[in-house]
Design an enzyme around this catalytic site. Structure first.
Site, PDB file in Angstrom:
ATOM      1  N   GLU A 184      -4.666   4.051   3.398  1.00  0.00           N
ATOM      2  CA  GLU A 184      -3.743   3.133   2.734  1.00  0.00           C
ATOM      3  C   GLU A 184      -4.353   2.682   1.412  1.00  0.00           C
ATOM      4  O   GLU A 184      -5.446   2.120   1.387  1.00  0.00           O
ATOM      5  CB  GLU A 184      -3.456   1.923   3.617  1.00  0.00           C
ATOM      6  CG  GLU A 184      -2.834   2.295   4.955  1.00  0.00           C
ATOM      7  CD  GLU A 184      -2.619   1.082   5.843  1.00  0.00           C
ATOM      8  OE1 GLU A 184      -1.634   0.357   5.621  1.00  0.00           O
ATOM      9  OE2 GLU A 184      -3.455   0.852   6.752  1.00  0.00           O
TER      10      GLU A 184
ATOM     11  N   THR B 175       0.826  -1.209   0.000  1.00  0.00           N
ATOM     12  CA  THR B 175       0.000   0.000   0.000  1.00  0.00           C
ATOM     13  C   THR B 175       0.857   1.255   0.000  1.00  0.00           C
ATOM     14  O   THR B 175       1.992   1.259   0.472  1.00  0.00           O
ATOM     15  CB  THR B 175      -0.926   0.037   1.227  1.00  0.00           C
ATOM     16  OG1 THR B 175      -0.135   0.025   2.430  1.00  0.00           O
ATOM     17  CG2 THR B 175      -1.892  -1.129   1.229  1.00  0.00           C
TER      18      THR B 175
END
Length: 332
Positions: A264, A217
């Site tokens: 994220e 991420t």
């Protein structure tokens, strides 16, 4: 730099830097936070008046938000911070924007001084367009009726645009859109905006746990006053000039550390280093709320399902307006 010229769009951040090229123009006046459908009714009215004439059309707006100036302990979350607002005004097709500093001294200016010193002497406007609820000057004495009378006295036109309502006959407002974001009602927020809400953020280093789970991420921080509901979102992300589909988690990672809220983003089918890059993230759909899982395996299984749902939502994506098409670089 107070004045920039990018593809004909002029931006000034003070009266002293107001460009001569915009003088004598048609001005749309308002805060324009979000540049939502209600705001665009004002902007469209101004551009309609300027169509086929030699008059430039520009927006006059104010920074920071007046409510933040008068109540700094409770700042107003900005749907479009200054740079994004300017970008949206440009996308709308105006010739420029004047962003005036809003201070308590500015707010205390008499309404007649606003008209004479700013609209007439500095801007030399030919026409002013505002929304039905726009007020200006000390004690908000500059009402729409006051502006109409001032225009009649000084020789400039005035158009007051009535409130814009959604399909349910409810007024469209920035406050309502903020409430929708807080409730996770992204579909409603985007519908009121007339485009998919977005934010810009720099990628920072995280704990790299996502990589270990098979979902690397990009870790982003939202502003502290952002009311966005924590949960899982389908997103479109612009990296440089390239678009990517993805799925995002906004929250405190309750399965692991329940730490500070982080946004994220996992980009599908992407390989590369994003650290230090600025991403533009458009929220397409809210998938579910944040959850705590009993095991990492259960979390990964849910992430697989979230990714499948995000891909489906993105595959079905259709533009909701011409501006949405431009912002997302969608084929018409």
């Amino acid at each position: 730099m107070s004045l920039s010229d990018t593809s004909r769009f002029l931006v000034a951040d003070s009266l002293d830097s107001f460009p001569a090229a915009l003088r004598g123009g048609i001005v749309a006046i308002g805060n324009f936070d979000g540049v939502h459908r209600g705001h665009r009714a004002v902007l469209d009215a101004a551009m309609g008046l300027g169509h086929g004439t030699h008059h430039p059309v520009f927006a006059m707006s104010f920074e920071p938000h007046p409510r933040t100036v008068f109540n700094p302990a409770r700042p107003v979350f900005r749907l479009t911070p200054p740079d994004q607002k300017i970008g949206m005004l440009r996308v709308c097709g105006l010739d420029g924007a004047l962003i005036l500093p809003f201070t308590k001294d500015f707010a205390g200016m008499e309404a007649n001084a606003f008209v004479q010193n700013i609209l007439i002497d500095t801007l030399g406007i030919s026409h002013a367009v505002t929304g039905y609820d726009f007020h200006f000057g000390k004690a908000r004495q500059g009402t729409p009726d006051y502006l109409r009378a001032a225009g009649a006295n000084h020789g400039f036109g005035v158009t007051i645009v009535q409130r814009e309502e959604d399909e349910g006959a409810e007024v469209i407002s920035s406050s309502r859109i903020r409430d929708c974001l807080a409730e996770g009602d992204i579909a409603q927020a985007n519908g009121l905006l007339g485009y998919r809400w977005f934010f810009d953020a720099d990628v920072r280093h995280g704990d790299k746990r996502g990589r270990d789970l098979g979902y690397p991420t990009a870790n982003l921080s939202l502003s502290e006053d952002c009311p966005l509901k924590q949960g899982i979102y389908a997103v479109k992300v612009k990296v440089g000039e390239t678009w990517h589909d993805g799925v995002a988690s906004y929250g405190r990672r309750p399965t692991f550390d329940n730490g500070a809220a982080t946004f994220e983003v996992h980009l599908f089918d992407f390989a590369g280093d994003l650290y230090g890059r600025t991403l533009r993230v458009h929220l397409i759909a809210y998938l579910r709320g944040e959850e705590k899982f009993d095991s990492v395996d259960a979390l990964v299984a849910q992430m697989d399902q979230d990714s499948a749902e995000a891909r489906a939502a993105l595959a079905a994506l259709q533009p909701i307006s011409e501006i949405d098409t431009q912002l997302l670089d969608l084929a018409p």
